[in-house]
Design an enzyme around this catalytic site. Structure first.
Site, PDB file in Angstrom:
ATOM      1  N   CYS A   1      -6.106   4.413  -3.178  1.00 39.81           N
ATOM      2  CA  CYS A   1      -6.356   3.061  -2.647  1.00 39.81           C
ATOM      3  C   CYS A   1      -7.654   2.407  -3.124  1.00 39.81           C
ATOM      4  CB  CYS A   1      -6.380   3.093  -1.126  1.00 39.81           C
ATOM      5  SG  CYS A   1      -4.979   3.920  -0.359  1.00 39.81           S
TER       6      CYS A   1
ATOM      7  N   ASP B   1       0.840  -1.202   0.000  1.00 42.65           N
ATOM      8  CA  ASP B   1       0.000   0.000   0.000  1.00 42.65           C
ATOM      9  C   ASP B   1       0.876   1.253   0.000  1.00 42.65           C
ATOM     10  OD1 ASP B   1      -2.094   1.768   0.336  1.00 42.65           O
ATOM     11  OD2 ASP B   1      -2.928   0.768   2.101  1.00 42.65           O
TER      12      ASP B   1
ATOM     13  N   ASP C   1      -0.519  -0.929  -4.570  1.00 43.76           N
ATOM     14  CA  ASP C   1      -1.838  -0.444  -5.019  1.00 43.76           C
ATOM     15  C   ASP C   1      -1.822   0.925  -5.697  1.00 43.76           C
ATOM     16  OD1 ASP C   1      -1.525   1.155  -2.720  1.00 43.76           O
ATOM     17  OD2 ASP C   1      -3.656   1.059  -2.235  1.00 43.76           O
TER      18      ASP C   1
ATOM     19  N   HIS D   1     -11.295  -1.443   2.617  1.00 45.88           N
ATOM     20  CA  HIS D   1     -11.440  -0.158   1.936  1.00 45.88           C
ATOM     21  C   HIS D   1     -12.332  -0.214   0.694  1.00 45.88           C
ATOM     22  CE1 HIS D   1      -9.337   3.958   1.054  1.00 45.88           C
ATOM     23  NE2 HIS D   1     -10.478   4.082   1.690  1.00 45.88           N
TER      24      HIS D   1
HETATM   25 CA    CA Z   1      -2.839   2.975  -1.394  1.00 45.20          CA
END
Ligand code: CA
Length: 463
Positions: free
Chosen positions: A81, A41, A272, A135
């Site tokens: 994200c 991430d 991501d 998310h």
């Molecule tokens: Ca991200």
């Protein structure tokens, strides 16, 4: 957009229950590979050994690269994200499902009319698990266990603490509240090893979504002190968090080895979106960062390993996107093209295995709120609200330094028209992040180039 096609799913589920009649349609369960997606991430493009970092040591991810393909033009579906993950798990362009912006309220989530990859794989006989960051919606209809995951351990929002402190970290396990007492990255690695060990008999799909190295920037205890070669404190923090991620990946790969599953597991690693400006990431030589459609926002570290099927230690140098992973995974699981008809991705499995050449030329598209981009071969166009479009040729200008839009007016016109055609069927975004973010995004695409990282062993920081 097409409905979820329940008839097809029921048909495929029937096949999984009746192996005697399924052979013509799909390989028996034992021949289906396990599928493991490992996602990081907000990491910088250049912050892994296999993408060129000399400072941050990632031997386990480097091993994955050495045993598989390093995709040097690997892309995600969005520069932040939630859209990126929506594209990864639906196989559809975020703009296609109104999901081009990050979630900003609790009643939003990933389109319920688009089945997620785990639901499609379950219909092929897979057991499915998700770990870490979700998310993709906080309301009940969006929960991972409502969207095709048999198991979930993680957190539903976009971030979490890493350090448990005295009270532990609030977690969700299959809908029930839980508390984590370990450093988050270690915990997710532990849970992945447990999942892999428990499911060695069935083909499984595991979505291992680390939040590392997203904020809050919290290194494991003692981790920063080991980064003796790095003088900058914040840089030591992201380095320690990355090493912890790599250690966890190492434990997961070892579990695949010790349980005898490595050779029948397709492993994908990808980040991501590009490095985020709150951290001391290195993205150079790519321009931009998280939230931009420059290469530094959407081109990511991307690896694919499947021993004996996919060549080891080579580079796949043609474009591949996270959208392609839905067709690739379904094809690996024995599904027919009908199963990914609604996907905006392409089945690149024959290209990854070397059975067929990579597509000679692909058109790729992104839309993120007030900006959109298109690749036509090596040409890349960026359209910015209320501003002149930018045009680059990535073959000789990977850093997107030289905007040649003025020199190529006909090409700009054609690409703008093509982009408009592409987006015509898509709905308006289901939500936005508001005018403040929109101005930020426009500014990010009109300010002088931002580079951060080591280029020819020199630190470049220009912003
Ligand atoms: Ca991200």
């Amino acid at each position: 957009m097409p409905p979820p096609r329940p008839a097809l799913l029921a048909f495929a589920a029937g096949l999984a229950l009746a192996p005697a009649t399924s052979r013509a349609e799909a390989p028996p369960a034992s021949e289906k590979p396990n599928i493991l997606f490992i996602v990081s991430d907000d990491a910088g493009y250049a912050d892994f050994g296999f993408t060129g970092s000399k400072e941050i040591k990632t031997p386990n991810l480097d091993r994955l690269a050495a045993e598989g393909l390093r995709c040097t033009q690997g892309y995600v579906a969005g520069p932040v994200c939630s859209p990126s993950r929506a594209g990864l798990l639906t196989g559809k362009q975020p703009a296609h499902i109104g999901h081009e912006n990050n979630l900003s309220n609790h009643d939003m989530g990933v389109d319920t009319g688009s089945p997620l990859l785990p639901a499609r794989l379950k219909a092929l006989g897979y057991h499915t698990g998700a770990l870490g960051k979700w998310h993709l919606g906080w309301a009940e209809e969006y929960y991972p266990w409502k969207r095709g995951f048999d198991e979930f351990y993680g957190f539903l929002g976009g971030g979490s603490n890493y350090l448990p402190g005295a009270k532990g970290i609030p977690m969700t396990r299959n809908g029930a509240k839980d508390t984590e007492k370990e450093y988050m990255t270690d915990a997710l690695g532990r849970e992945a090893c447990d999942y892999i060990s428990r499911n060695e008999k069935s083909p499984w799909f595991l979505y291992l979504a680390f939040n590392a190295v997203h904020s809050p920037m919290q290194a494991p205890e003692g981790g920063e002190a080991k980064q003796t070669a790095i003088s900058d404190k914040s840089r030591r923090t992201i380095a320690a968090m990355t090493v912890s991620l790599d250690d966890a990946v190492g434990r997961v790969l070892k579990t695949l080895d010790t349980t005898g599953q490595a050779s029948r597991t397709l492993v994908v690693f990808l980040n991501d979106n590009g490095g985020a400006t709150y951290s001391k990431f290195y993205n150079a030589p790519l321009r931009g960062h998280k939230g931009t459609l420059f290469e530094g926002g959407i081109r990511v570290p991307f690896l694919v390993r499947w021993p004996g099927k996919i060549p080891a230690g080579k580079d796949y140098t043609s474009p591949i996107t996270a959208l392609d992973l839905t067709p690739v995974s379904l094809a690996a699981g024995g599904a027919k093209p009908e199963a990914w008809k609604d996907s905006d991705g392409e089945n690149l499995l024959p290209a990854l295995t070397g059975q067929k050449p990579a597509p000679a030329k692909r058109e790729l598209f992104w839309r993120f709120n007030v900006v959109a981009a298109m690749r036509d071969g090596d040409w890349k166009l960026i359209r910015i609200r209320d501003n002149a479009p930018l045009l680059f040729n990535l073959a000789d200008d990977l850093a997107e330094k030289n905007n040649v839009a003025d020199k190529e007016p006909a090409r700009v016109k054609t690409m703008l028209a093509r982009l408009a055609d592409w987006e015509k069927p898509f709905p308006a975004p289901k939500w936005t992040e508001g005018p403040g973010w929109e101005s930020t995004h426009v500014k990010d695409h009109t300010k002088p180039p931002v580079y951060r990282g080591l280029v020819n062993n020199e630190i470049v920081t220009q912003e």
